[in-house]
Design a protein around this motif. Structure first.
Motif, PDB file in Angstrom:
ATOM      1  N   VAL A  31       0.847  -1.197   0.000  1.00  0.00           N
ATOM      2  CA  VAL A  31       0.000   0.000   0.000  1.00  0.00           C
ATOM      3  C   VAL A  31       0.882   1.246   0.000  1.00  0.00           C
ATOM      4  N   ILE A  32       0.443   2.270  -0.727  1.00  0.00           N
ATOM      5  CA  ILE A  32       1.156   3.547  -0.795  1.00  0.00           C
ATOM      6  C   ILE A  32       0.357   4.603  -0.037  1.00  0.00           C
ATOM      7  N   ILE A  33       1.063   5.344   0.800  1.00  0.00           N
ATOM      8  CA  ILE A  33       0.431   6.404   1.582  1.00  0.00           C
ATOM      9  C   ILE A  33       1.292   7.670   1.485  1.00  0.00           C
ATOM     10  N   HIS A  34       0.754   8.756   1.991  1.00  0.00           N
ATOM     11  CA  HIS A  34       1.543   9.983   2.110  1.00  0.00           C
ATOM     12  C   HIS A  34       1.220  10.653   3.440  1.00  0.00           C
ATOM     13  N   THR A  35       2.158  10.597   4.353  1.00  0.00           N
ATOM     14  CA  THR A  35       1.980  11.272   5.641  1.00  0.00           C
ATOM     15  C   THR A  35       1.888  12.775   5.398  1.00  0.00           C
ATOM     16  N   PRO A  36       0.836  13.434   5.871  1.00  0.00           N
ATOM     17  CA  PRO A  36       0.694  14.878   5.619  1.00  0.00           C
ATOM     18  C   PRO A  36       1.880  15.650   6.162  1.00  0.00           C
ATOM     19  N   GLY A  37       2.339  16.626   5.367  1.00  0.00           N
ATOM     20  CA  GLY A  37       3.487  17.447   5.752  1.00  0.00           C
ATOM     21  C   GLY A  37       3.164  18.918   5.678  1.00  0.00           C
ATOM     22  N   LEU A  38       4.190  19.724   5.441  1.00  0.00           N
ATOM     23  CA  LEU A  38       4.019  21.176   5.468  1.00  0.00           C
ATOM     24  C   LEU A  38       3.047  21.676   4.407  1.00  0.00           C
ATOM     25  N   GLU A  39       2.824  20.854   3.345  1.00  0.00           N
ATOM     26  CA  GLU A  39       1.871  21.279   2.314  1.00  0.00           C
ATOM     27  C   GLU A  39       0.476  21.508   2.887  1.00  0.00           C
ATOM     28  N   LEU A  54      -1.301  -0.124   9.535  1.00  0.00           N
ATOM     29  CA  LEU A  54      -0.903  -0.645   8.233  1.00  0.00           C
ATOM     30  C   LEU A  54       0.456  -1.352   8.308  1.00  0.00           C
ATOM     31  N   ASN A  55       1.364  -0.787   9.082  1.00  0.00           N
ATOM     32  CA  ASN A  55       2.689  -1.400   9.227  1.00  0.00           C
ATOM     33  C   ASN A  55       2.635  -2.769   9.901  1.00  0.00           C
ATOM     34  N   LYS A  56       1.570  -3.029  10.632  1.00  0.00           N
ATOM     35  CA  LYS A  56       1.415  -4.326  11.295  1.00  0.00           C
ATOM     36  C   LYS A  56       0.993  -5.422  10.321  1.00  0.00           C
ATOM     37  N   VAL A  57       0.396  -5.035   9.183  1.00  0.00           N
ATOM     38  CA  VAL A  57      -0.230  -6.036   8.326  1.00  0.00           C
ATOM     39  C   VAL A  57       0.309  -6.068   6.899  1.00  0.00           C
ATOM     40  N   SER A  58       1.117  -5.086   6.493  1.00  0.00           N
ATOM     41  CA  SER A  58       1.475  -4.981   5.085  1.00  0.00           C
ATOM     42  C   SER A  58       2.793  -4.247   4.919  1.00  0.00           C
ATOM     43  N   ARG A  59       3.337  -4.316   3.718  1.00  0.00           N
ATOM     44  CA  ARG A  59       4.439  -3.427   3.366  1.00  0.00           C
ATOM     45  C   ARG A  59       3.836  -2.069   3.027  1.00  0.00           C
ATOM     46  N   VAL A  60       4.403  -1.032   3.597  1.00  0.00           N
ATOM     47  CA  VAL A  60       3.860   0.321   3.466  1.00  0.00           C
ATOM     48  C   VAL A  60       4.919   1.213   2.835  1.00  0.00           C
ATOM     49  N   PHE A  61       4.546   1.946   1.811  1.00  0.00           N
ATOM     50  CA  PHE A  61       5.464   2.809   1.080  1.00  0.00           C
ATOM     51  C   PHE A  61       4.970   4.243   1.127  1.00  0.00           C
ATOM     52  N   GLU A  62       5.891   5.168   1.355  1.00  0.00           N
ATOM     53  CA  GLU A  62       5.572   6.591   1.361  1.00  0.00           C
ATOM     54  C   GLU A  62       5.836   7.190  -0.025  1.00  0.00           C
ATOM     55  N   VAL A  63       4.911   8.013  -0.496  1.00  0.00           N
ATOM     56  CA  VAL A  63       5.058   8.654  -1.801  1.00  0.00           C
ATOM     57  C   VAL A  63       6.392   9.382  -1.902  1.00  0.00           C
ATOM     58  N   THR A  64       6.746  10.153  -0.882  1.00  0.00           N
ATOM     59  CA  THR A  64       7.967  10.964  -0.953  1.00  0.00           C
ATOM     60  C   THR A  64       9.198  10.094  -1.145  1.00  0.00           C
ATOM     61  N   ASP A  65       9.265   8.960  -0.455  1.00  0.00           N
ATOM     62  CA  ASP A  65      10.409   8.060  -0.594  1.00  0.00           C
ATOM     63  C   ASP A  65      10.454   7.441  -1.987  1.00  0.00           C
ATOM     64  N   LEU A  66       9.307   6.989  -2.480  1.00  0.00           N
ATOM     65  CA  LEU A  66       9.252   6.388  -3.811  1.00  0.00           C
ATOM     66  C   LEU A  66       9.641   7.402  -4.874  1.00  0.00           C
ATOM     67  N   LEU A  67       9.133   8.625  -4.730  1.00  0.00           N
ATOM     68  CA  LEU A  67       9.430   9.677  -5.704  1.00  0.00           C
ATOM     69  C   LEU A  67      10.916  10.016  -5.696  1.00  0.00           C
ATOM     70  N   ALA A  68      11.507  10.145  -4.520  1.00  0.00           N
ATOM     71  CA  ALA A  68      12.941  10.449  -4.433  1.00  0.00           C
ATOM     72  C   ALA A  68      13.769   9.375  -5.126  1.00  0.00           C
ATOM     73  N   GLU A  69      13.337   8.126  -5.018  1.00  0.00           N
ATOM     74  CA  GLU A  69      14.071   7.028  -5.643  1.00  0.00           C
ATOM     75  C   GLU A  69      14.017   7.138  -7.172  1.00  0.00           C
ATOM     76  N   VAL A  70      12.842   7.390  -7.740  1.00  0.00           N
ATOM     77  CA  VAL A  70      12.756   7.438  -9.207  1.00  0.00           C
ATOM     78  C   VAL A  70      13.420   8.691  -9.763  1.00  0.00           C
ATOM     79  N   LEU A  71      13.497   9.752  -8.961  1.00  0.00           N
ATOM     80  CA  LEU A  71      14.125  10.991  -9.426  1.00  0.00           C
ATOM     81  C   LEU A  71      15.645  10.885  -9.511  1.00  0.00           C
ATOM     82  N   LYS A  72      16.224   9.790  -9.036  1.00  0.00           N
ATOM     83  CA  LYS A  72      17.662   9.567  -9.192  1.00  0.00           C
ATOM     84  C   LYS A  72      18.040   9.395 -10.656  1.00  0.00           C
ATOM     85  N   SER A  73      17.092   8.958 -11.462  1.00  0.00           N
ATOM     86  CA  SER A  73      17.318   8.829 -12.900  1.00  0.00           C
ATOM     87  C   SER A  73      17.195  10.198 -13.557  1.00  0.00           C
TER      88      SER A  73
END
Length: 423
Positions: free
Chosen positions: A19-27, A61-80
């Motif tokens: 599952v992909i989530i986004h913890t609310p931030g300064l936005e 969610l962390n108790k039952v599944s792999r959990v991914f944050e949008v910001t982390d996923l985005l930072a990874e793809v932006l390395k390209s």
């Protein structure tokens, strides 16, 4: 490297695996009463309180599944560099911000990911920008905590949303980049704006809050202010192009008002093989809003008929659901109040195991009467309680602040991998 996770969602309530989530931030805080409406909010949120409440959702969610944050996923793809260039080209073109492209391109991947979500303040280095009433060159993505809307998983594909409001377009671009390029996720994306041989017509919009997977061969889609009939026609054309055996799409019309009816999942969500949550006046009551059954067979629409309501239409297809009433059965005002605060918006982590707001006490009581054990999220996180195996339960999270954003647990989660359900 960890093996790739292949997108696979064939029902709304299969056991959650990714599952992909986004913890609310300064936005969330970069909003004023004056700009709230532009940001599609009816109120402004207190980030400190919202963050503490969100921790409960993420903790479960962390108790039952792999959990991914949008910001982390985005930072990874932006390395390209190629992905970075293509994404910035599209964002800056769409938002008329070409003057900041070069500066953004030089940022580190984590910082660029942060700015693409939290916003890029305007540089007042010429007269036009000095006098501008705008605060940002790229506006913050105030709605990205509702990760459900910008992409939708169905079987092994991800439909990229076409957002009804331009202020959310960047969310869809980001999710498309993640699903197309992240090394850990294997997916095929379908985008109405890049449809290839799939016919498209008119004013297409489609958002994930309106898109529900009932079964591998049955989709339920709402049409209203966020998902147009043309958006659903695009989904139909995508299904037709596969020339598969019988597939079904059930369409539920939604009112334009009140704003709490923004998506189908605000009035109807699946809980289990045999249970759903409904806002009774709209889903089961006598209304002027149509429920349409569309049957597709071997690349052709073979039937379009009107049904009495969504629950009866599903029963005809072999999905026999007990409707549980949002707000209880006794008082229409209570139903309205709890629906307003996402009382029908539940997220399933497994068959019969769902997450929702504890503030909707009458809804939770109805679930309990229907055999759902009530468990506080914090007790699960603290180890004071466990999620029972193969038993129905509703896990309640705090929602005094989050609910004011106009969405619930389903809105805040984008599942892309679930186990298949045995029917």
């Amino acid at each position: 490297m960890t093996d790739k996770m292949k997108v696979n969602v064939t029902t709304e309530f299969g056991e959650l695996e990714g599952v992909i989530i986004h913890t609310p931030g300064l936005e969330v805080e970069e909003m004023t009463p004056e700009t709230a409406k532009r940001a599609l909010y009816s109120d402004i949120l207190n980030l400190a309180v919202a963050t503490e409440e969100y921790k409960q959702l993420k903790g479960v969610l962390n108790k039952v599944s792999r959990v991914f944050e949008v910001t982390d996923l985005l930072a990874e793809v932006l390395k390209s560099e190629q992905v970075r260039k293509e994404l910035l080209d599209e964002i800056c073109r769409q938002e008329n911000a070409q003057e900041i492209h070069a500066d953004l391109f030089e940022l580190t991947s984590p910082e660029l990911a942060r700015q693409l979500i939290q916003g890029v303040p305007i540089m007042r280095n010429n007269l036009t920008r000095y006098l501008s009433q705008e605060r940002f060159s790229l506006w913050p993505l105030h709605n990205f905590l509702f990760t459900r809307d910008a992409s939708m998983s169905f079987r092994d594909e991800v439909v990229i949303g076409k957002m009804a409001n331009a202020v959310r377009d960047r969310e869809a671009l980001i999710m498309e980049a993640i699903f197309n390029h992240h090394p850990m996720i294997e997916a095929t994306t379908v985008n109405s704006q890049k449809a290839g041989n799939i016919p498209t017509t008119g004013n297409i919009s489609i958002e994930g809050g309106d898109f529900q997977v009932a079964r591998e061969d049955v989709l339920v889609i709402g049409t209203g202010i966020r998902t147009s009939t043309q958006g659903i026609d695009f989904i139909l054309e995508s299904i037709k192009a596969k020339k598969e055996p019988i597939r079904h799409v059930l369409v539920q019309e939604l009112p334009d008002m009140p704003e709490s009816f923004i998506h189908l999942d605000m009035v109807f969500t699946f809980l289990d093989r045999d249970a759903c949550m409904v806002y009774e006046p709209l889903i089961l009551g006598t209304t002027r809003y149509h429920t349409i059954h569309i049957q597709i067979e071997n690349g052709e629409v073979t039937k379009i008929t009107e049904e009495k309501n969504l629950v009866k239409a599903l029963k005809k297809l072999g999905i026999d659901l007990n409707p549980i009433y949002c707000g209880g059965r006794n008082d229409i005002w209570t139903q309205e109040r709890e629906q307003w605060h996402s009382g029908a918006n539940f997220f399933a982590i497994a068959p019969g195991q769902v997450i929702g707001y504890e503030r909707n006490v009458n809804t939770v009581e109805e679930l309990n009467k229907s055999g759902f054990e009530v468990i506080k999220a914090q007790n699960i996180i603290d180890g004071k309680a466990e999620i029972p195996k193969n038993k129905k339960c509703v896990i309640t999270i705090a929602g005094s602040e989050l609910a004011r954003g106009g969405g619930g647990a389903r809105c805040m989660t984008m599942p892309f991998k679930r186990k298949k359900v045995d029917w």
